[in-house]
Design an enzyme around this catalytic site. Sequence first.
Site, PDB file in Angstrom:
ATOM      1  N   HIS A 146      -4.635  58.346 -63.627  1.00 25.10           N
ATOM      2  CA  HIS A 146      -4.092  58.612 -65.170  1.00 25.10           C
ATOM      3  C   HIS A 146      -3.101  57.186 -65.454  1.00 25.10           C
ATOM      4  O   HIS A 146      -3.189  57.028 -66.642  1.00 25.10           O
ATOM      5  CB  HIS A 146      -2.771  59.816 -65.121  1.00 25.10           C
ATOM      6  N   GLU A 147      -2.201  56.524 -64.686  1.00 19.29           N
ATOM      7  CA  GLU A 147      -2.315  55.944 -65.427  1.00 19.29           C
ATOM      8  C   GLU A 147      -2.632  54.409 -65.720  1.00 19.29           C
ATOM      9  O   GLU A 147      -2.256  53.678 -66.309  1.00 19.29           O
ATOM     10  CB  GLU A 147      -1.062  55.165 -63.665  1.00 19.29           C
ATOM     11  N   HIS A 150      -2.566  55.196 -68.373  1.00 19.55           N
ATOM     12  CA  HIS A 150      -2.299  55.032 -69.559  1.00 19.55           C
ATOM     13  C   HIS A 150      -1.893  52.962 -69.518  1.00 19.55           C
ATOM     14  O   HIS A 150      -1.302  52.753 -71.209  1.00 19.55           O
ATOM     15  CB  HIS A 150      -0.278  54.693 -69.384  1.00 19.55           C
ATOM     16  N   GLU A 223       0.407  62.071 -72.417  1.00 21.78           N
ATOM     17  CA  GLU A 223       0.329  62.052 -71.116  1.00 21.78           C
ATOM     18  C   GLU A 223      -1.241  63.238 -71.048  1.00 21.78           C
ATOM     19  O   GLU A 223      -1.480  63.437 -70.359  1.00 21.78           O
ATOM     20  CB  GLU A 223       0.686  62.841 -70.821  1.00 21.78           C
TER      21      GLU A 223
END
EC number: 3.4.24.-
Length: 293
Positions: A146-147, A150, A223
């Site tokens: 997930h990071e 980003h 997100e």
Amino acid sequence: MKRIFLFLITNLAVMVVLSATMRILGVDRFLTAQGLNLTGLLIFSAVIGFTGAIISLLMSKPMAKWSTGARVIDPNAPANQREAWLLDTVHQLADRAGIGRPEVAIYQGEPNAFATGAFRNDSLVAVSTGLLDSMTEEEVAAVLGHEVAHVANGDMVTLTLIQGVVNTFVVFLARVVGYFVDRAILKNERGVGLGYYATVIVCEIVFGILASIIVAWFSRQREYRADAGSAHLMGSREPMIRALARLGGLEPGELPKSFEASGISGKNGISAMFASHPPIQARIAALQHARLG
């Protein structure tokens, strides 16, 4: 670079439209006659609006390390097996995402993780000891994905530019309203009076609150995209769903019954508009129905 160019063009276009609208409505003529240069004010507002946002972005890595006490893992000499696994996992995810390998850091704290940095090939991914201790390796890998997503999506730059745009309009509109109140309502004809400064302060607070809602909305959309990005990098949506469920205090595999519960930075009611993260249940539901490609 393309993302930055598009947002700068968008910001310029909006500023031009706003200026043209004021001219059509006659506001421009009135304010100019009273001594206010709208073009100069727009430039001033853009400089003020973007300078703070860009400086914050450029300082994001050192500030994040300092504020969390994060310790960067030496890629050539990890202290233990867990650190070696973290490095290997983040580097594999970064390679799949097509970005430069980020610095990897660990910090003491409750279950959480973050990514920051001004550039895709010079970023930082940090994870808390609380998250490492409370999740399985697969769930931790999903959070790291997930990071990394980003970073790959350029979210830090995107949100910085959005913040710069809304900052510009907060500064600009607050001063236009302040000038109007000072001249048209309070009838001050010599320079600017206390009414101008008081109005600007109040308007900056009010407009700033409204602007934060806009930025938070964009953040929540990023997100959702990062969740889907993690699923893509992991090759399955299930690890991220289980990680979200654990973060939200749900039992792994439990399906959400409503969207009332809070997200990672949980908020309910009106305060949910200011949350940077959507509710956990909403994220799980979106991920379950997301098209992964």
